[in-house]
Design an enzyme around this catalytic site. Sequence first.
Site, PDB file in Angstrom:
ATOM      1  N   MET A  91       0.823  -1.215   0.000  1.00 60.03           N
ATOM      2  CA  MET A  91       0.000   0.000   0.000  1.00 60.03           C
ATOM      3  C   MET A  91       0.861   1.271   0.000  1.00 60.03           C
ATOM      4  O   MET A  91       2.058   1.227   0.252  1.00 60.03           O
ATOM      5  CB  MET A  91      -0.897   0.027   1.245  1.00 60.03           C
ATOM      6  CG  MET A  91      -1.912  -1.084   1.289  1.00 60.03           C
ATOM      7  SD  MET A  91      -2.927  -1.042   2.784  1.00 60.03           S
ATOM      8  CE  MET A  91      -3.984   0.376   2.489  1.00 60.03           C
ATOM      9  N   HIS A  92       0.216   2.386  -0.262  1.00 59.49           N
ATOM     10  CA  HIS A  92       0.706   3.755   0.010  1.00 59.49           C
ATOM     11  C   HIS A  92       1.817   4.293  -0.892  1.00 59.49           C
ATOM     12  O   HIS A  92       2.034   5.508  -0.917  1.00 59.49           O
ATOM     13  CB  HIS A  92       1.204   3.901   1.454  1.00 59.49           C
ATOM     14  CG  HIS A  92       0.318   3.314   2.504  1.00 59.49           C
ATOM     15  ND1 HIS A  92      -0.983   3.726   2.696  1.00 59.49           N
ATOM     16  CD2 HIS A  92       0.546   2.321   3.421  1.00 59.49           C
ATOM     17  CE1 HIS A  92      -1.501   3.035   3.709  1.00 59.49           C
ATOM     18  NE2 HIS A  92      -0.611   2.175   4.153  1.00 59.49           N
ATOM     19  N   ASP A 249      -2.900  -4.817  -0.219  1.00 54.18           N
ATOM     20  CA  ASP A 249      -2.494  -6.156   0.248  1.00 54.18           C
ATOM     21  C   ASP A 249      -3.257  -6.594   1.496  1.00 54.18           C
ATOM     22  O   ASP A 249      -3.587  -7.769   1.654  1.00 54.18           O
ATOM     23  CB  ASP A 249      -0.977  -6.263   0.449  1.00 54.18           C
ATOM     24  CG  ASP A 249      -0.401  -5.202   1.367  1.00 54.18           C
ATOM     25  OD1 ASP A 249      -1.149  -4.379   1.915  1.00 54.18           O
ATOM     26  OD2 ASP A 249       0.836  -5.204   1.528  1.00 54.18           O
TER      27      ASP A 249
HETATM   28  O1  LIG Z   1       1.838   0.011   5.180  1.00 50.92           O
HETATM   29  C1  LIG Z   1       1.175  -1.009   5.194  1.00 50.92           C
HETATM   30  C2  LIG Z   1      -0.278  -0.999   5.510  1.00 50.92           C
HETATM   31  O2  LIG Z   1      -0.744   0.220   5.990  1.00 50.92           O
HETATM   32  C3  LIG Z   1       1.835  -2.318   4.926  1.00 50.92           C
HETATM   33  O3  LIG Z   1       1.025  -3.404   5.287  1.00 50.92           O
HETATM   34  C4  LIG Z   1       2.259  -2.479   3.492  1.00 50.92           C
HETATM   35  O4  LIG Z   1       1.105  -2.514   2.665  1.00 50.92           O
HETATM   36  C5  LIG Z   1       3.079  -3.775   3.525  1.00 50.92           C
HETATM   37  O5  LIG Z   1       3.496  -4.327   2.385  1.00 50.92           O
HETATM   38  P1  LIG Z   1       4.256  -5.763   2.426  1.00 50.92           P
HETATM   39  O6  LIG Z   1       5.098  -5.845   3.669  1.00 50.92           O
HETATM   40  O7  LIG Z   1       3.165  -6.809   2.470  1.00 50.92           O
HETATM   41  O8  LIG Z   1       5.026  -5.750   1.179  1.00 50.92           O
END
Ligand SMILES: O=C(CO)[C@@H](O)[C@H](O)COP(=O)(O)O
Length: 507
Positions: A91-92, A249
Site C-alpha cells: 500500500m501507500h 495487500d
Molecule cells: O503500510 C502497510 C499498511 O498500511 C503495509 O502493510 C504495506 O502494505 C506492507 O506491504 P508488504 O510488507 O506486504 O510488502
Amino acid sequence: MQETINQEQERYVIGVDLGTSAVKTVLVNRKGQVAYETSQSYPLHQPKAGYSEQHPEDWVRGTLASLKELVEKAGIGGTDAVDGISFSGQMHGLVLTDKEGKALRPAILWNDTRTTTQCRRIEEQLGPALLRIARNRALEGFTLPKLLWVQEHEPDVLARAAHFMLPKDYVRYCLTGELAMEYSDAAGTLLLDIANKQWSEEIAAAFDLPLSLFPPLVESFDQTGTLLPEIAEQSRLSPETKVYAGGADNACGAIGAGILSEGRTLCSIGTSGVVLSYEERKDLDIQGRAHFFNHSEQDAYYIMGVTLAAGYSLTWFKDTFAPEHSFDALLEDVNSVEPGSRGLLFTPYIVGERTPHPDATIRGSFIGMDAGHKLAHFTRAVLEGITFSLKESIDILRGTGKTVNEVISIGGGARNEAWLQMQADIFNADIVKLESEQGPALGAAMLAAYGSGWFESLQACAEAFLREAARYSPNPERVARYEGLYELHREVYLHTRELSKHLAAYR
Ligand SMILES: O=C(CO)[C@@H](O)[C@H](O)COP(=O)(O)O
Ligand SMILES: Nc1ncnc2c1ncn2[C@@H]1O[C@H](COP(=O)(O)OP(=O)(O)O)[C@@H](O)[C@H]1O
C-alpha cells in the site's frame, strides 16, 4: 510435460501479489487450489537514512517474468485457460508518471519515513477535516505526505506529472494501458473521502494538488481492460485475458482469510503484524486510533492496527543472538518456559511503532533481565512482546463494540504451534489456522474469480475456497496470567517514550 493440465476441463484465475521484497503469482483452479506459484524478487533502495524506494520498472519486469514462468510451469501457454487476473499490492507507495505513463522518479514506499514535517503540515492545515474525511491520522507511510515532500523538494517533478498511482495500479496500467485506482488502496492515500468513496476536493485544494493527477476510481472486482498485445505475447497468455482492479495487500489478505462479514477478525504476523476486522459501519468514528480503510468488498470497510516490527523483531533477534538456529530450532524450547518468561518483557518497537502508538522515535526494550535468563526465556519474551502489541489492536477493535472471540491467524507467525496457542491465550480468543497459506495472492485470485463470474459473491467464493486446518482455544489459567503481564507491557511504552527521544541523538 509431466503435469500438463487438461485444458478442456480446468479453468483458472491468476492472483498477483506485488510485495515489498518480491512479486508472487498464483494460478488457482475453480476449487480454490493453488496449482502453481512463482515469485521474482527485486531490490529495495535506501539512498539515505529513512528513505525507502523501488524502481517501478523492476515491479513490471518482475511481474512479467513471474507470469511467464507460471504459464510455462502450468503448460497453458497459448491457451485461454485463464479467465482473469487480479492484483494485491503493497500500500501507500507513490508513483508519479508523465503523459506517456513513464515513471518520473523512483517510487517512495510505505516504509519510507522522510515525511514527518509534511505530516505535521497536514495536521495543522486540515485540523479536524483530516479525520472527518480521510478517517486516518497523518502517518509518514501514507501517500499524501509523500506527494507534499515531492512538491517541496522536487517541484519540477510534480510539475511534469500527469498522474499519481499506487504500486499495483502502475503495474496493472503497464499490463493493460488502462488507468484506474480502486477504493481499498485509494483509502491509504489520505486523499480519499472514505465514507463517500470519492476523491476529496477539499484536501486536494488545501495542498494545491490538481484533480487531474488523480486516477479514476473503480471497485476492486471491476474489469480494467485486457492484456496489451505485447504483454500477452511475452507472457504467452491470451490477449483476451480480463484484468480486474485488485486491492490493497491487507484487503486482499482479508479476502484470502474470509474476513467478509461482521465479527470476522484476522491476525497476520509477517514482517509487520496486522490485526484487522471487518466493519460495516461507514460512519464509525474510531478517532484515528487505528486505520480505517475501504475493503475490497463493495461498500464494506475494515479497521486495522499495525505492529511495525512483528516477525521482523523475531528475525532481528534470531539473526543477532542466535544466527546458527533456524526459526523452528529457536522456537523448539519456548514451551519449556512458563508464560511470562520468568519476569522478562520485550517491546517490539525496533523500527518505531504505529498502533496504538504512532511514534517514529520509540525503540524496543527488554525489561526485567535476570542472571537466570537463558536464550529460551528471551525467545519466549520476544514472541510474547509481539503478541501483546497485537493485543493492543485487538483491544481497540473490542473498544468499538466488536466481539472478538475467533481470530484467523496467517503469515509466518502461524507456522509455529506454540505461537498460535500463545495468540489464543493472550487474545483470549479461538485462533484458527487455514489450510491455504497464500494470503493476499489468493485474495487477489478470488477478486478475479468473482469478477469473472465464477461466484455470485466474494463470500460464496470464500466458502468454496477456504478450509479450516486447526483451531487453538484459550486456556483459562494462562489467560489470567497473561492479563496481568499485559498491563505491565502497556506501562513500558509510557516509561520508555522520553528515554527513546533522548537516545535518538545517539543513534
Ligand atoms: O503500510 C502497510 C499498511 O498500511 C503495509 O502493510 C504495506 O502494505 C506492507 O506491504 P508488504 O510488507 O506486504 O510488502
Ligand atoms: N517457522 C517459523 N515459525 C515462526 N515464525 C516464523 C517462522 N518462519 C518465519 N517466521 C516469522 O515470519 C516472518 C515472515 O513471515 P511472512 O508471512 O513470510 O512475511 P512477509 O510476507 O512479510 O515476508 C519472519 O519475519 C519470521 O519472524
